[in-house]
Design an enzyme around this catalytic site. Sequence first.
Site, mmCIF file in Angstrom:
data_model
loop_
_atom_site.group_PDB
_atom_site.id
_atom_site.type_symbol
_atom_site.label_atom_id
_atom_site.label_comp_id
_atom_site.label_asym_id
_atom_site.label_seq_id
_atom_site.Cartn_x
_atom_site.Cartn_y
_atom_site.Cartn_z
ATOM 1 N N LYS A 53 14.043 -15.960 2.567
ATOM 2 C CA LYS A 53 14.554 -17.241 3.061
ATOM 3 C C LYS A 53 13.699 -18.398 2.564
ATOM 4 C CE LYS A 53 17.429 -14.562 4.947
ATOM 5 N NZ LYS A 53 17.587 -13.256 4.278
ATOM 6 N N GLU A 74 22.671 -13.000 -1.631
ATOM 7 C CA GLU A 74 21.614 -13.986 -1.432
ATOM 8 C C GLU A 74 20.783 -14.140 -2.700
ATOM 9 O OE1 GLU A 74 19.342 -13.137 2.095
ATOM 10 O OE2 GLU A 74 21.139 -13.012 3.349
ATOM 11 N N GLU A 125 30.534 -5.247 -8.034
ATOM 12 C CA GLU A 125 30.821 -4.585 -6.759
ATOM 13 C C GLU A 125 31.862 -3.493 -6.953
ATOM 14 O OE1 GLU A 125 31.587 -3.071 -3.216
ATOM 15 O OE2 GLU A 125 29.845 -4.353 -3.628
ATOM 16 N N HIS A 155 27.840 -34.947 19.501
ATOM 17 C CA HIS A 155 28.407 -35.435 18.242
ATOM 18 C C HIS A 155 27.322 -36.188 17.477
ATOM 19 C CE1 HIS A 155 31.253 -37.254 15.422
ATOM 20 N NE2 HIS A 155 30.578 -38.384 15.618
#
Length: 462
Positions: free
Chosen positions: A51, A184, A200, A441
């Site tokens: 990360k 990632e 894949e 908000h």
Amino acid sequence: MTQDFDAIIVGAGQAGPSLAARLTAAGMKTALVERKLFGGTCVNTGCMPTKTLVASAYAAHLARRGADFGIVPAGPVTIDMKRVKARADTVSTKARTNVETWLRGMDGLTVIEGHARFEGPDTLRVGDTLLTAPRIFLNVGGRASVPDMPGVGTVDFLTNTSILQLDAVPRHLVVVGGSYIGLEFAQMHRRFGAEVTVVEKGPRLIGREDEDVSDAIRDILAAEGIAVRTDATCIGFKPHADGVAVDVDCTSGEPTVVGSHVLLAVGRRPNTDDLGLDAAGVKRDARGYIEVDDSLATNVPGIWALGDCNGRGAFTHTAYNDYEIVAANLLDGASRRVSARIPGYALYIDPPLGRVGMTEAEARRSGRNLLVSKRPMTRVGRAIEKDETKGFMKIVADQDTKRILGAAILGTGGDEAIHGILDMMNAGADYPTLQWAVPIHPTVSELIPTMLGDLRPVGREG
């Protein structure tokens, strides 16, 4: 030499250190055995370094988009991969050092470095020393799986661990495996400047997700120039003058992709094959995971398995929750159960995917009367203001019980916003309770009550 303890923990990953703290605080003489790096996968080869790299890749991506926000760049964006790597290394090293310092300073805990193997149900050997205890907790983690694919032994390849050692951007990274880890790294290295191809075997990326999620993620990656080759029916490897030739044999496109580097991201396997589990009588399943019951106890009284090695979760947060369950049951008189855990996780591409509970497909197969609501991020004010409008939000609920069954937020802040739904599910609240909340908000989360108000019936599968 034999040393006797009240408890032994094998592995200093996410569950082990916190469990050691609870056991020693309860007055138990405890040993913790670690054979390699303190902190486990998350600290050393998982969440923290990856990360950190994702954050560097995001910074590069945003810098290239400066003109979109009225920012005129001083020059072209370049990547100092040695500095990028050093930053990730620093984050991991500090975390690992903190864990080790904490453990070595813990009253009542003996830290032992070495490889532990069972010699009986209450006995472990570490080098020349025998350790005995009536309670043994296995927190040994997992590692990258390397299937016996054609030619894999003839080429150099990377895993999620070894790719962290790169200090130069690959010319062309071929990622074999279109799931969470692979995607990632794919987007990260594309943003660092590499050509990237994802291969894949299945018909779509991250096959466990709903098709609309998979399709949207493919579109996001393709928009950044990542080539995606699904339906790769016969993956194989051959040495090539320019690196590695990867046979994909897809339904369309060239049958072979040549990469300078190849990352194998095709799953994980537990670190249970060299623990001597047979000597203790501990059962494993066909994939090598230690079999545990709902309280994380193995078939042998006095032995528990926590974290990635038990097959009941593959995340840092589930490993930590394993610790919480065991500690609560053992020390607090509770009766916590793994089956009560609501699954939640994230995919850290940009924008991220936050997921909780059932997918829409799973809910349809359950035979329930369903309500579904979906909203594109192009209609989320916060996303518009940030000019990050890719993705969508989706919630699935039970029409009869009015309980939320699951949700997906693929979009900016999705990994954080999903917790509003996860928390309501954990509280057992019905969706009208959340529908009438008054969120702040401008946020992504503010659209959750609006979405709940837009729930509509859908048909069942079949």
